[in-house]
Design an enzyme around this catalytic site. Sequence first.
Site, short mmCIF file in Angstrom:
data_model
loop_
_atom_site.label_atom_id
_atom_site.label_comp_id
_atom_site.label_asym_id
_atom_site.label_seq_id
_atom_site.Cartn_x
_atom_site.Cartn_y
_atom_site.Cartn_z
N ARG A 55 116.77 3.91 65.14
CA ARG A 55 115.97 4.92 65.80
C ARG A 55 114.70 5.31 65.02
O ARG A 55 113.77 5.85 65.62
CB ARG A 55 116.80 6.20 65.98
CG ARG A 55 117.74 6.15 67.13
CD ARG A 55 116.92 5.98 68.40
NE ARG A 55 117.75 5.66 69.52
CZ ARG A 55 118.34 6.54 70.30
NH1 ARG A 55 118.22 7.83 70.05
NH2 ARG A 55 119.07 6.16 71.31
N TYR A 56 114.69 5.12 63.72
CA TYR A 56 113.56 5.63 62.94
C TYR A 56 112.29 4.84 63.25
O TYR A 56 112.22 3.63 63.03
CB TYR A 56 113.86 5.57 61.43
CG TYR A 56 115.01 6.48 60.99
CD1 TYR A 56 115.58 7.42 61.84
CD2 TYR A 56 115.53 6.38 59.70
CE1 TYR A 56 116.63 8.23 61.44
CE2 TYR A 56 116.58 7.21 59.29
CZ TYR A 56 117.12 8.12 60.17
OH TYR A 56 118.15 8.93 59.76
N SER A 57 111.29 5.57 63.75
CA SER A 57 110.00 4.98 64.10
C SER A 57 110.19 3.74 64.99
O SER A 57 109.54 2.71 64.78
CB SER A 57 109.21 4.61 62.84
OG SER A 57 109.14 5.70 61.96
N GLY A 59 112.28 1.44 65.08
CA GLY A 59 112.60 0.18 64.38
C GLY A 59 111.63 -0.16 63.26
O GLY A 59 111.92 -1.02 62.42
N LYS A 81 121.87 2.44 60.96
CA LYS A 81 122.71 3.17 61.91
C LYS A 81 122.47 2.70 63.35
O LYS A 81 121.36 2.31 63.69
CB LYS A 81 122.39 4.67 61.89
CG LYS A 81 122.30 5.29 60.51
CD LYS A 81 122.11 6.78 60.57
CE LYS A 81 121.67 7.35 59.24
NZ LYS A 81 120.24 7.13 58.93
#
Length: 264
Positions: A55-57, A59, A81
Site C-alpha cells: 500500500r505504501y505509495s 508500491g 504487508k
Amino acid sequence: MEYRQLGRTKEKVSVIGMGCWGLGLSADRGEWAREIASLRRGIELGMNLIDTAERYSSGRSEELVGEAVKDCREDVFIATKVAPPNLTHDAVIRACKDSIRRLGVSYVDLYQIHWPDPGVPIKETMSAMEKLVQAGLVRYIGVSNFSVSESDDARTALSKNEIASNQVEYALSNRSVEADILPYCVREKITLMAYSPLAHGKISRSIPADILQKYDMTPAQAMLNWVTRNEQVVAIPKAGNINHQEENASSIALRFSAADYEKM
Ligand code: NAP
C-alpha cells in the site's frame, strides 16, 4: 546496533529498524534518491530490519527498498504487508508475487497481514500464507493491527507455522498496547514491532532535560530507547532524512536505568 530474536524463530533483527511509509510519495526523483541514500546509510549502521507494504505509495515504497538493497539483499530482513481487499486466498498469492517483483528479490523475509478483515475467514488467508512459505517465497508470517483475540484466531488458523510478530502502534505518547497486546506478546514470544514510535514526527517536549543530558541523547533518541526497553519489542521509525537515520541508529547505544524509564 542491538539485535533481538524475531518471535520464536532463530532470526535476529535490529532493535531499531527502518519504516518505509511515505517513501516514494513525492514525484521528485531527487527525493527518492535521498530516501534510498538514507536506507543505505541505515543498513551500513546495522539496521537490517526494513518495513514496507504494498500500500505504501502505491508500491513505490517497495520499489525504492528494492533499489536500496539490490547489492546487499542477503544482509537485510525485508518485511512487507498484504492489505484488504487482498486477503482472499488467490489475492494473497498474487499480492505477494507482485511485492516480490517490485522489490526485485526472490523472497520476502516477513509477510504481514496489514489489518484484519472480518469479511474474509482468517483460515483462508493463512492457508495462502502457508503456501507462500512452502513455496519459499516467504520465510516468516506476521500480522499487524491485530487484537489479542484476533492474534489467537490467527495462530489457530495456522497449521505448520507460527505468528512471528504483531506490528502495532506504540510510542511514549500512545501506550495502549501495554494493557493487553504487549503482555500477550511477551507471554507467547511474539515480537511486538512498534510502528510510529516517534509519534509521526511529533517529538516529545516533555522528556526531562536531566535524562537527555545524562545519556547525551536527543528527545527522538530517548523516545526510541524508551519504546524498546522491553526485550520483546523492536521499533521501526521512518527517516527519509539521513541525519535522522544516523540519530535513530545510535539511540540505543546505551540503556537508561529503570528509574529513568519510569521518570520518562
Ligand atoms: P514515525 O516513525 O513515528 O515518525 C516519522 C517522522 O519522524 C518523519 O516525519 C521523520 O522525518 C521524523 N523523524 C525520524 N527520525 C527523527 C529524528 N531522529 N528526529 C526528529 N524527527 C525524526 O512515524 P511513521 O512513519 O508513521 O511510522 C514508522 C513506520 O511504521 C512507517 O514508516 C511504517 O513502516 C510503519 N507503520 C505501520 C502502520 C501499520 O498499520 N502497520 C501504520 C503506520 C506506520 P524524516 O522522514 O524527514 O526523517
